[in-house]
Design a protein around this motif. Sequence first.
Motif: not given
Length: 403
Positions: A99-105, A119-129, A14-19
């Motif tokens: 939604l899972i975010t995968y970040h590679l540098a 790193w891998l991140k997600w927000r599970r069961g919480k709308q905020y934070g 759903e999203y891509l960032k490239v630097q």
Amino acid sequence: MSYLTETKIPPRIEYLKVQNFRALREVELKDITPLTALLGPNGSGKSTLFDVFAFLAECFELGLRRAWDKRGRAKELKTRGSDGPIIIEIKYKEANYPLITYHLAVDERNGAPFVKEEWLKWRRGKQYGAPFSFLDYREGIGRAISGDSPEDEDQRIEIPLKSPDLLAVNALGQFAEHPRVAALRDFITGWHVSYLSAESARNLPETGPQERLSRNGDNLANVIQYLDEQHPARLEKIFTTLRQRVPRIERVLTEPLADGRLLLQIKDAPFSHPILARFASDGTLKMLAYLVLLYDPSPPSFIGIEEPENYLHPKLLPELAEECQQTTARTQILVTTHSPFFINHLDPKQVRMIYRATDGYTQTRRIADMSGIPEFLQHGATLGELWMEGHFEVGDPLNQEDD
């Protein structure tokens, strides 16, 4: 049920960032659709953005070092004048999971690449934070949370990697106790970033069925052999469609040779004997390869196609675009193109203009966000017409004032 539709929802980026990846000093693609087409002038960065997906897939398939060296190392890969690492970040969604975010540098030290952070991140069961990391590595040292639904309070286990050029997701994703990491690994290793070549399709490979078309199509005969043995109805559908696109084509045949190679032949309806694939037209072989890819009984998790209009008659591109649309029920597709005939059958949300700003770096704009485009379409215009008539705000090769 159509051969191109199934009920299971595949993973979606759903999203891509490239630097700092060549001319992509900082590029973001938000709200990526299941089918996305990239437009742009020559030298705008379409192929570079396409190669981001190939690079990431090859990091998993071949290893970071080979993917890095293949592209000329930091000297050729990193943005000119940039001291920071190359960063690739994707957000992807699996059915029934957040939604899972995968970040590679990735950076280079003493001529060798290393994973600066992953790193891998997600927000599970919480709308905020803020989302929390369930995998976090720096230069081969880090921690991960096991289990199918990792939570912030779960125990993080330190698992050092053998080398700083290894990807943690690729390594830990091979173990059953890390199913979410394994799912991402399977997703990326399943990508098909295609560089289909008619010349490669003329290859005489060793005989033996193969399930998946290679990136350059040099095993086309093997895949047809596999479909003939395991999925004859699917293969017949491919032939039916091919006959509708290429005049007089009757069938495609494979024949094992005495030396162990596999011969691909094309039979025209008016003639009794088929011709060798090496004498078939480039367009016939490219169309056949695209149909084999799109009608795959178990398609890749992500398909990249570069300039499908090459060697194809313009009247065939609307049908190919429609088949890509249908195939996204089972996978996700990224296409680079210069063809107005292909984008005519897409939604403006599916099309992005890639262009070089006055500072020389690549930028991107979604066509749906350009002023006046929705109104033109409501009055019967097509995207291809608007593009060729210069109604898109950026990306005109004859206008060097884009910023």
